[in-house]
Design a protein around this motif. Structure first.
Motif, PDB file in Angstrom:
ATOM      1  N   MET A   1       0.817  -1.274  -0.149  1.00  0.00           N
ATOM      2  CA  MET A   1      -0.175   0.027   0.081  1.00  0.00           C
ATOM      3  C   MET A   1       0.971   1.303   0.019  1.00  0.00           C
ATOM      4  O   MET A   1       1.654   1.344   0.867  1.00  0.00           O
ATOM      5  CB  MET A   1      -0.814  -0.062   1.084  1.00  0.00           C
ATOM      6  N   SER A   2       0.497   2.189  -0.966  1.00  0.00           N
ATOM      7  CA  SER A   2       1.355   3.395  -0.988  1.00  0.00           C
ATOM      8  C   SER A   2       0.641   4.589  -0.324  1.00  0.00           C
ATOM      9  O   SER A   2      -0.722   4.682  -0.471  1.00  0.00           O
ATOM     10  CB  SER A   2       1.785   3.752  -2.378  1.00  0.00           C
ATOM     11  N   THR A   3       1.303   5.405   0.549  1.00  0.00           N
ATOM     12  CA  THR A   3       0.604   6.422   1.131  1.00  0.00           C
ATOM     13  C   THR A   3       1.275   7.865   0.962  1.00  0.00           C
ATOM     14  O   THR A   3       0.874   8.865   1.561  1.00  0.00           O
ATOM     15  CB  THR A   3       0.502   6.076   2.662  1.00  0.00           C
ATOM     16  N   ARG A   4       2.105   7.767   0.085  1.00  0.00           N
ATOM     17  CA  ARG A   4       3.186   9.111  -0.052  1.00  0.00           C
ATOM     18  C   ARG A   4       2.172  10.371  -0.566  1.00  0.00           C
ATOM     19  O   ARG A   4       2.561  11.283  -0.148  1.00  0.00           O
ATOM     20  CB  ARG A   4       4.320   8.807  -0.995  1.00  0.00           C
ATOM     21  N   ALA A   5       1.283  10.053  -1.716  1.00  0.00           N
ATOM     22  CA  ALA A   5       0.739  11.118  -2.291  1.00  0.00           C
ATOM     23  C   ALA A   5      -0.496  11.458  -1.239  1.00  0.00           C
ATOM     24  O   ALA A   5      -1.501  10.840  -1.098  1.00  0.00           O
ATOM     25  CB  ALA A   5       0.000  10.908  -3.471  1.00  0.00           C
ATOM     26  N   PRO A   6      -0.375  12.589  -0.642  1.00  0.00           N
ATOM     27  CA  PRO A   6      -1.402  13.014   0.456  1.00  0.00           C
ATOM     28  C   PRO A   6      -2.736  13.064  -0.562  1.00  0.00           C
ATOM     29  O   PRO A   6      -2.716  13.944  -1.601  1.00  0.00           O
ATOM     30  CB  PRO A   6      -0.987  14.357   0.842  1.00  0.00           C
ATOM     31  N   ASP A   7      -3.875  12.664  -0.333  1.00  0.00           N
ATOM     32  CA  ASP A   7      -4.883  12.503  -1.265  1.00  0.00           C
ATOM     33  C   ASP A   7      -6.115  12.924  -0.432  1.00  0.00           C
ATOM     34  O   ASP A   7      -7.236  12.825  -0.803  1.00  0.00           O
ATOM     35  CB  ASP A   7      -5.056  11.346  -1.860  1.00  0.00           C
ATOM     36  N   ARG A   8      -6.141  13.762   0.836  1.00  0.00           N
ATOM     37  CA  ARG A   8      -7.490  14.101   1.507  1.00  0.00           C
ATOM     38  C   ARG A   8      -7.068  15.651   1.715  1.00  0.00           C
ATOM     39  O   ARG A   8      -6.015  16.134   2.215  1.00  0.00           O
ATOM     40  CB  ARG A   8      -7.753  13.535   2.679  1.00  0.00           C
ATOM     41  N   SER A   9      -8.171  16.444   1.487  1.00  0.00           N
ATOM     42  CA  SER A   9      -8.163  17.967   1.716  1.00  0.00           C
ATOM     43  C   SER A   9      -8.168  17.966   3.094  1.00  0.00           C
ATOM     44  O   SER A   9      -8.894  17.469   3.816  1.00  0.00           O
ATOM     45  CB  SER A   9      -9.288  18.634   0.928  1.00  0.00           C
ATOM     46  N   LEU A  10      -7.381  18.904   3.633  1.00  0.00           N
ATOM     47  CA  LEU A  10      -7.474  19.176   5.214  1.00  0.00           C
ATOM     48  C   LEU A  10      -8.174  20.662   5.594  1.00  0.00           C
ATOM     49  O   LEU A  10      -8.041  21.089   6.404  1.00  0.00           O
ATOM     50  CB  LEU A  10      -6.015  19.473   5.586  1.00  0.00           C
ATOM     51  N   SER A  11      -8.984  21.004   4.600  1.00  0.00           N
ATOM     52  CA  SER A  11      -9.709  21.986   4.650  1.00  0.00           C
ATOM     53  C   SER A  11     -10.852  21.916   5.842  1.00  0.00           C
ATOM     54  O   SER A  11     -11.358  21.053   6.002  1.00  0.00           O
ATOM     55  CB  SER A  11     -10.775  22.304   3.392  1.00  0.00           C
ATOM     56  N   GLY A  12     -10.939  23.188   6.825  1.00  0.00           N
ATOM     57  CA  GLY A  12     -11.395  23.053   8.170  1.00  0.00           C
ATOM     58  C   GLY A  12     -10.630  22.367   9.155  1.00  0.00           C
ATOM     59  O   GLY A  12     -11.369  22.178  10.267  1.00  0.00           O
ATOM     60  N   ARG A  13      -9.586  21.521   8.913  1.00  0.00           N
ATOM     61  CA  ARG A  13      -8.818  21.037  10.009  1.00  0.00           C
ATOM     62  C   ARG A  13      -7.798  21.548  10.676  1.00  0.00           C
ATOM     63  O   ARG A  13      -7.251  22.740   9.813  1.00  0.00           O
ATOM     64  CB  ARG A  13      -8.186  19.871   9.474  1.00  0.00           C
ATOM     65  N   VAL A  14      -7.811  21.508  11.959  1.00  0.00           N
ATOM     66  CA  VAL A  14      -6.960  22.396  12.621  1.00  0.00           C
ATOM     67  C   VAL A  14      -5.519  21.392  13.020  1.00  0.00           C
ATOM     68  O   VAL A  14      -5.873  20.338  13.421  1.00  0.00           O
ATOM     69  CB  VAL A  14      -7.304  23.047  13.912  1.00  0.00           C
ATOM     70  N   ALA A  15      -4.321  21.846  12.703  1.00  0.00           N
ATOM     71  CA  ALA A  15      -2.930  21.407  12.811  1.00  0.00           C
ATOM     72  C   ALA A  15      -2.002  21.829  13.830  1.00  0.00           C
ATOM     73  O   ALA A  15      -1.888  23.155  13.324  1.00  0.00           O
ATOM     74  CB  ALA A  15      -2.609  20.745  11.308  1.00  0.00           C
ATOM     75  N   LEU A  16      -1.490  21.193  14.656  1.00  0.00           N
ATOM     76  CA  LEU A  16      -0.428  21.616  15.570  1.00  0.00           C
ATOM     77  C   LEU A  16       0.873  21.019  14.995  1.00  0.00           C
ATOM     78  O   LEU A  16       0.763  19.778  15.203  1.00  0.00           O
ATOM     79  CB  LEU A  16      -0.770  21.442  16.855  1.00  0.00           C
ATOM     80  N   VAL A  17       2.018  21.750  14.698  1.00  0.00           N
ATOM     81  CA  VAL A  17       3.193  21.187  14.383  1.00  0.00           C
ATOM     82  C   VAL A  17       4.294  21.875  15.283  1.00  0.00           C
ATOM     83  O   VAL A  17       4.302  22.945  15.414  1.00  0.00           O
ATOM     84  CB  VAL A  17       3.484  21.530  12.720  1.00  0.00           C
ATOM     85  N   THR A  18       4.530  20.820  16.283  1.00  0.00           N
ATOM     86  CA  THR A  18       5.726  21.402  16.985  1.00  0.00           C
ATOM     87  C   THR A  18       7.171  21.301  16.203  1.00  0.00           C
ATOM     88  O   THR A  18       7.407  20.751  15.258  1.00  0.00           O
ATOM     89  CB  THR A  18       5.910  20.226  18.218  1.00  0.00           C
ATOM     90  N   GLY A  19       8.141  22.636  16.545  1.00  0.00           N
ATOM     91  CA  GLY A  19       9.302  22.401  16.084  1.00  0.00           C
ATOM     92  C   GLY A  19       8.902  23.194  14.595  1.00  0.00           C
ATOM     93  O   GLY A  19       9.483  22.628  13.574  1.00  0.00           O
ATOM     94  N   GLY A  20       7.789  23.517  14.423  1.00  0.00           N
ATOM     95  CA  GLY A  20       7.485  23.963  12.843  1.00  0.00           C
ATOM     96  C   GLY A  20       8.033  25.298  12.299  1.00  0.00           C
ATOM     97  O   GLY A  20       7.528  25.839  11.442  1.00  0.00           O
TER      98      GLY A  20
END
Length: 312
Positions: A1-20
């Motif tokens: 199974m390949s997952t490299r290509a992100p294929d879901r929109s993240l519109s409306g999603r809140v993301a926290l990235v530490t060390g960003g």
């Protein structure tokens, strides 16, 4: 199974990235913002942080006000708690937590809480922050869209032959200090803890994925030299750097993290480890020692439970 290509929109999603605010974390934040996420990044330096916000906004074609900066030193447990408090106060929903912040120090350093610095930032902080935000993540679940925790790990964890080697000396107090060995042990500890957390009933709908971004040309790797390695490996450092980190950008290395954050193929799946190409992969034999997973999680929970009262 390949997952490299992100294929879901993240519109409306809140993301926290530490060390960003730099390196792979900054590239991850840019990728998430481009996919529609409302991004919060953490960093220690305000000037560098505001520059990163401008870069993320420009790359994603959004207003700088749409990107949020939190100043926090994840080597200080009080800062980790204040970070979590701020997120809970200001963000009613949280869909994605990317535990990206990491360090690799050439000599032993202690944090204000009495923890070895690699242990504190690479292992204790991500587990503590995940614990503190887990309820908000779980409450943000939507039908067919599980909130996700991503642990940015490292192939260096494979340097540790036995789980007990990381569990028995987490503070790097026994024997000479070898930077890559201490770093590898911290990455093995948090990987095992993450795999245990993925199986905890209390995690609810939240999935946990660990990723190996692979070598990359970042500030952390540029600060390294042969003295970071065990003596037997030092002669090959120059060649390794030219053929490894020097040939891969932070943008390339962020691909596995972005896959973990948005691949539809991973929807609802937990306890997965992705390699540098974003493909499900096997961890090291030490990391597959399931009897050690709970011990690693309990150890890191214990270190994160108190500040300067129990581990000096």
């Amino acid at each position: 199974m390949s997952t490299r290509a992100p294929d879901r929109s993240l519109s409306g999603r809140v993301a926290l990235v530490t060390g960003g605010t730099g390196g792979i974390g900054l590239s991850t934040a840019v990728g998430l913002a481009r996919r529609g996420a409302e991004v919060v990044v953490t960093g220690r330096d305000p000037e560098r942080g505001h520059a990163a916000v401008r870069r993320i906004a420009e790359a994603a074609g959004i207003a700088p006000e749409a990107v949020h900066l939190r100043i926090a030193d994840l080597g200080v447990l009080g800062d980790v708690r204040r970070l979590a408090d701020g997120i809970l106060a200001d963000h009613p929903r949280l869909h994605l937590l990317v535990n990206n912040a990491g360090v690799n120090h050439g000599s032993r350093r202690s944090t204000p809480d009495g923890l070895e610095a690699n242990l504190a930032v690479n292992a204790v902080a991500p587990v503590l922050l995940t614990r503190l935000l887990l309820g908000r993540l779980a409450a943000s679940a939507e039908p067919g869209r599980a909130p996700r925790v991503v642990l940015v790990n490292s192939g260096a964890h494979k340097m540790v032959r036995r789980a007990v080697d990381a569990l028995d000396d987490p503070q790097a107090e026994a024997g000479p200090y070898v930077a890559m060995t201490v770093y590898a042990r911290s990455k093995l500890l948090v990987l095992m803890a993450g795999l245990a957390l993925a199986r905890e009933p209390g995690t609810g709908p939240v999935t946990v994925t660990a990723v190996d971004p692979g070598p990359a040309d970042t500030g952390m790797t540029r600060a390294m030299d042969r003295t970071f390695l065990p003596p037997a490996m030092r002669a090959g450092w120059g060649l390794y750097y030219r053929l490894g980190p020097a040939r891969r950008s932070a943008d390339t290395a962020a691909a596995s993290t972005l896959a973990a954050a948005s691949s539809a193929a991973l929807e609802g799946r937990t306890g997965i480890y992705l390699d540098a190409k974003g493909r499900p992969a096997r961890t090291s034999p030490a990391a597959r020692d399931e009897a050690a997973h709970g011990a690693a999680l309990a150890l890191l929970d214990d270190f994160g439970a108190d500040t300067r009262t129990t581990r000096l």
